[in-house]
Design a protein around this motif. Structure first.
Motif, mmCIF file in Angstrom:
data_model
loop_
_atom_site.group_PDB
_atom_site.id
_atom_site.type_symbol
_atom_site.label_atom_id
_atom_site.label_comp_id
_atom_site.label_asym_id
_atom_site.label_seq_id
_atom_site.Cartn_x
_atom_site.Cartn_y
_atom_site.Cartn_z
ATOM 1 N N ALA A 230 0.823 -1.204 0.000
ATOM 2 C CA ALA A 230 0.000 0.000 0.000
ATOM 3 C C ALA A 230 0.861 1.260 0.000
ATOM 4 O O ALA A 230 0.612 2.210 -0.759
ATOM 5 N N MET B 131 1.331 4.086 -2.989
ATOM 6 C CA MET B 131 1.041 5.510 -2.819
ATOM 7 C C MET B 131 2.268 6.356 -3.121
ATOM 8 O O MET B 131 2.175 7.427 -3.728
ATOM 9 N N ALA C 56 -1.693 3.375 -5.348
ATOM 10 C CA ALA C 56 -1.731 2.298 -4.369
ATOM 11 C C ALA C 56 -2.641 1.167 -4.821
ATOM 12 O O ALA C 56 -2.298 -0.010 -4.715
#
Length: 511
Positions: A110, A114, A288
Motif C-alpha cells: 500500500a 502511494m 496504491a
C-alpha cells in the motif's frame, strides 16, 4: 516517425476533470512547443535502430542496474531475518514469516503504491526543469503517507485478532501479533522511505541508494546474528534489527539530501507541501490501488491453494515457485523504476518520441532477460527443486509446475515495464480499473473453475491467473500502442503548471 510542431494544449478527460475550479494563468508564454527535432534523430533502417537502441540501453541500465541491486538488498532484509528466526524456534520462524508476508506485506504494498505517485510528478517536473518542485512533492507525499501509516497502524495493533480471524493457529497468531506491535516503527519508516526513493530516482541518483542499501544489509546481517542468536533476544531482536535497518536507510538518504547534494531539488521545508493535497491524494490512492491489486493477486494464489484436497503439498510447492518468482521480479522492479524515470523525464521535457523509443528498448531488454531466466529454470528443472525441499512429492510437483513458472517469469518481466510506463505517464487510475477486470473478474474466476470444477488442482488455479496477467499485458500494450505521445507531453506540461510549477512560482513572484 514524423516530426511535428504543435502547441501542447490538448488535454485528456482525466486532466479536464482535475481542472474544474482551477484558474491557470494565461500568458503568451504558456503554449509550449515540441521541438522540431526530438532527442533522437529519425530512424530509417536497422543500423539507425541498433545505434539508438545501444544509446538508450546505456541510459536505462545506468538507472536499472543500481535500482535492481537496491531492490534485492531491501528484499533481503526480511529474508535474512527469517533465516535467523529459523534458528531461534519454529514458532519464531512462523511468526516472522506471517508478519512479513501478511501484515508488513500488506502495508509495504500500500505504501509503495502511494509513494509511486511521485514517479509521475517528480519525473515530469525534473524533465521540465522545475527542480525546486521535487522537494515540495516529496514533502506532500510524506504528509499523505504518514497520515496513511496512522490508519494502517490499527492493523499492527490488532494483528493477533485479524490473523486468528483468517484461520491462523492461536500460537502463531499470538507470536505474530506481538511481533507486529514491535514492528510499528518499520511502518513509519516505509512512509518516509518511498517518497525519498522516488525523489532520488527522478534525478537518476540510483547509485547512492544502492550503496546505502548494501551497507544496511551488511549491518542487518551482523546485528541479526548478534541480537537474535548470541544475545538470545529472539523475536524482540528481530523487530529491533528490522526497525533499525529501515530507519538507517531513511536517515542516511535524508542526510544525503539535506547535505546539499541535490541542488535546487531540495530547498528546505515549505508550506507548499500542504497545497493541492486532495489532487495528490487521488493520484496516490490510484497508484496504491494499481500496485496492491497486482501484489494481492499472487497472494490470493497461495490462499486458494490452501483449500485444495492436497493443500499442504500444493502450498509447499507453490511457495517454492513464488520464492523464485519473487527474486526474479526484483529485476523487473528495477526496470520498472528505470522506465518510469525515463518516460516521465522525457514527457516532462516534451520529448514524446524519445519516451516512446525508451519503452521499446525496455520491453525488448526485459523480454530477453525473462527468456534467459526461464530457459535456465527449464534446463535445471530436475535439479533446482532439491535446493528447497527434501520431500520427493514436493519436488515432483515443483518440476511439474516449472513450465508455468517459466512462462510467469517471462510475462512478469514485461508487465512491470508496461506498468512503469503507466506510472511515468500518470495513468494509474485507468490501469487500476484494468487490473480489477483482468485479475479479479477474469483471472481468479477462471483459475477457480479450472482448479476446483475441472479438478486441475494448483496447476488449474495458476493457469487461470496467468491468463488474467496475459490479458492485462495485452490491454496495456493496446493502450500504449494507441497513445498519442504528443498529447501525453502536453498533459505532463499542464500537470507541472497546475500542481505547483509555473503557477506557484508566478504567484510567489507577484508577492
Amino acid at each position: 516517425m514524423e516530426n511535428c510542431k504543435q502547441p501542447l494544449l490538448s488535454l485528456s478527460t482525466r486532466d479536464q476533470d482535475q481542472d474544474q475550479g482551477q484558474n491557470l494563468t494565461n500568458t503568451s508564454s504558456s503554449a509550449i512547443f515540441i521541438a522540431e527535432v526530438d532527442d533522437i534523430p529519425p530512424i530509417t533502417g536497422a543500423v539507425d535502430f541498433f545505434r539508438e537502441f545501444s544509446k538508450e540501453s546505456k541510459k536505462l541500465w545506468y538507472l536499472a542496474g543500481p535500482a535492481i541491486f537496491t531492490s534485492v538488498c531491501q528484499y533481503s532484509l526480511g529474508a535474512v531475518t527469517q533465516v535467523f528466526a529459523g534458528h531461534v524456534s519454529t514458532i519464531a520462524l512462523a511468526a516472522v514469516s506471517v508478519e512479513n508476508s501478511v501484515i508488513a506485506g500488506f502495508s509495504f504494498g500500500a505504501m509503495m503504491g502511494m509513494g509511486s505517485a511521485l514517479e509521475t510528478l517528480c519525473g515530469q517536473a525534473y524533465g521540465a526543469g522545475q527542480l525546486d518542485m521535487l522537494g515540495v512533492y516529496m514533502q506532500r507525499s510524506w504528509v499523505i503517507l504518514n497520515a496513511t501509516a496512522l490508519i494502517l497502524m490499527l492493523i499492527y495493533i490488532f494483528a493477533q485478532q485479524l490473523l486468528s480471524l483468517i484461520g491462523q493457529t492461536p500460537s502463531i497468531s499470538k507470536a505474530a501479533g506481538t511481533l507486529s506491535i514491535w514492528m510499528i516503527p518499520q511502518l513509519f519508516a516505509y512512509a518516509v522511505n518511498f517518497p525519498i526513493a522516488k525523489f532520488l530516482q527522478a534525478q537518476s541518483k540510483m547509485m547512492v541508494m544502492a550503496i546505502i542499501a548494501a551497507s544496511a544489509l551488511v549491518l542487518h546481517t551482523l546485528l541479526s546474528w548478534l541480537l537474535m542468536l548470541e544475545l538470545g533476544w529472539g523475536l524482540v531482536g528481530a523487530a529491533v534489527v528490522l526497525n533499525a535497518s529501515w530507519w538507517f536507510i531513511d536517515l542516511a538518504q535524508m542526510f544525503y539530501i539535506f547535505s546539499g547534494t541535490c541542488g535546487r531539488a531540495w530547498n528546505g521545508f515549505s508550506w507548499k507541501a500542504f497545497h493541492n493535497l486532495w489532487a495528490f491524494v487521488r493520484l496516490s490512492l490510484a497508484s496504491a490501488v494499481m500496485l496492491c491489486l497486482e501484489v494481492w493477486y499472487f497472494m490470493a494464489l497461495i490462499l486458494f491453494a490452501g483449500y485444495l484436497k492436497n493443500a499442504e503439498l500444493s502450498v509447499d510447492a507453490l511457495s517454492i515457485c513464488m520464492n523464485i518468482l519473487g527474486w526474479t521480479v526484483m529485476v523487473a522492479i528495477g526496470m520498472n523504476a528505470a522506465i518510469s524515470v525515463r518516460v516521465s523525464n522525457e514527457l516532462g521535457a516534451a520529448h514524446p518520441r524519445t519516451a516512446k523509443f525508451s519503452l521499446v528498448v525496455a520491453v525488448i531488454s526485459s523480454f530477453l532477460i525473462g527468456l534467459v531466466l526461464a530457459l535456465i529454470l527449464i534446463i535445471t528443472k530436475n535439479q533446482y527443486p532439491s535446493l528447497f525441499s527434501n520431500d520427493a512429492n514436493v519436488r515432483e510437483l515443483v518440476i511439474d509446475l516449472t513450465p508455468l513458472l517459466a512462462l510467469c517469469i517471462v510475462i512478469n518481466n514485461i508487465q512491470p515495464v508496461l506498468s512503469g510506463v503507466a506510472i511515468g505517464a500518470g495513468w494509474q487510475a485507468a490501469v487500476a480499473y484494468v487490473n480489477i477486470g483482468c485479475y479479479y473478474l477474469f483471472g481468479i474466476p477462471l483459475g477457480l473453475i479450472l482448479g476446483y470444477k475441472v479438478d486441475l488442482g494448483v496447476k488449474g488455479i495458476w493457469c487461470g491467473m496467468i491468463s488474467g496477467t496475459v490479458l492485462q499485458t495485452l490491454i496495456l500494450f493496446g493502450m500504449i500502442y494507441s497513445t498519442n505521445w504528443n498529447k501525453e507531453a502536453s498533459i505532463a506540461e499542464k500537470r507541472i503548471r497546475l500542481w505547483g510549477g509555473h503557477t506557484e512560482n508566478d504567484a510567489d513572484n507577484k508577492k
